[in-house]
Every structure is written in C-alpha cells, then in structure tokens.
Scaffold this active site. Structure first.
Site, PDB file in Angstrom:
ATOM      1  N   CYS A  68     -35.487  40.455  32.882  1.00  0.00           N
ATOM      2  CA  CYS A  68     -35.360  41.122  31.577  1.00  0.00           C
ATOM      3  C   CYS A  68     -36.403  42.217  31.380  1.00  0.00           C
ATOM      4  O   CYS A  68     -36.070  43.326  30.980  1.00  0.00           O
ATOM      5  CB  CYS A  68     -35.398  40.111  30.445  1.00  0.00           C
ATOM      6  N   HIS A 120     -38.593  36.158  26.790  1.00  0.00           N
ATOM      7  CA  HIS A 120     -37.364  36.867  27.134  1.00  0.00           C
ATOM      8  C   HIS A 120     -37.206  38.060  26.209  1.00  0.00           C
ATOM      9  O   HIS A 120     -37.690  38.054  25.071  1.00  0.00           O
ATOM     10  CB  HIS A 120     -36.153  35.936  26.998  1.00  0.00           C
ATOM     11  N   HIS A 132     -29.268  42.445  28.294  1.00  0.00           N
ATOM     12  CA  HIS A 132     -30.417  41.799  28.928  1.00  0.00           C
ATOM     13  C   HIS A 132     -30.031  41.264  30.297  1.00  0.00           C
ATOM     14  O   HIS A 132     -28.857  41.205  30.649  1.00  0.00           O
ATOM     15  CB  HIS A 132     -30.950  40.669  28.031  1.00  0.00           C
TER      16      HIS A 132
END
Length: 164
Positions: A68, A120, A132
C-alpha cells in the site's frame, strides 16, 4: 472478511492520532505537498492505471509488485518527481491532516488493520471509493470506504495538496 498485511516496516517514531497535527506541530509545519491542485487528479489517474498490479510486501514498483505505501510513494514520485517515505506511518507523518468530511480525490486515507496506527493506506478516488494494494493474496483494487471492514478501521485522512 479481508485480511490485510501491513505496509512495509514501522518507522522508529510513531505518528500521533490521525486527523490531528503531531505534538509540537503548528499550522506552519512544512508538510509534503504536490506543486498544485492539478496533481491530485494525476495521482488518481496514475493509481487507476495500476489496477490489478500484484501485491508484494515492501514492493516499491509495479514490475516487482506493490504494497500500500509502496504504491502511494511510487505514484507520487512519478507524478511529482518527489519522494515520500516507503511506509504508511512515515507518509502520514509527512502529510497534512484533514477532516474526514473534507476528503477529495487524490487525498490519502489511513486504516488500522494490524492493531497499530497507520498500518494500511490508500488513495481516495471520490464517491466513497479508494484504491489500495490490500494483501499478499490480492492485487491493487478499489474498495468502498463505507464497507464494514474499512469503516471500522478508518483512522483518518491526509492531503498531498498545498494549504491555501
């Protein structure tokens, strides 16, 4: 239920609560910012061009795979020529917090998926969607911010746009 891997390594300095400046930060802090608002649209378009790119923990380019934070860092460097850190917490530390109701396409969204802040992240696309690199069993994809999994883990948003 989705299972997510974290984004690269955790930096040595922990970030403060999302959406608030870090301790000692003032409004005059030197946040990372793209040169102009036009670059936010370029970030979104570049991100969409990476759909279905394979995931790789610590991955920093599409050929090898992306995680990510590697995806975000790669896109920002391609669009602006400037580098961001290669981990979600480091990117959060360098970018300006914004209120969740003020998120615009090209802004960054952060989640706590591993029991620690900023584990994240993704790029907001608009209409409640973000892109993502989710996990080792997946590829770069678009998900909804209001899905139960992500809504429960949302920590805040930050912008790459200059103040003003």
């Amino acid at each position: 239920m989705a299972i997510l891997a974290g984004c690269s390594q955790t930096p040595t300095r922990q970030a403060s609560h999302p959406g608030k400046p870090y301790a000692g930060a003032s409004s005059s802090r030197n946040w990372f910012a793209l040169p102009s608002d036009d670059h936010a649209q370029e970030v979104v378009l570049y991100a969409l061009g990476l759909l279905d790119t394979g995931y790789r923990f610590g991955g920093k380019n599409p050929e090898a795979g992306l995680d990510c934070s590697g995806m975000v860092s790669y896109i920002v460097e391609q669009v602006s020529g400037r580098k961001l850190p290669y981990n979600a917490a480091g990117i959060a530390e360098r970018t300006r917090p914004i209120a969740s109701h003020a998120i615009r396409p090209g802004d960054l969204v952060f989640f706590n998926t591993l029991g620690r802040s900023y584990s994240h992240m993704g790029i907001y696309l608009g209409d409640g969607r973000f892109i993502h690199a989710p996990n080792s069993r997946g590829k770069v994809r678009v998900d909804r911010m209001d899905s139960r999994y992500y809504a429960d883990r949302f920590e805040g948003a930050r912008t790459l746009l200059p103040e003003g």
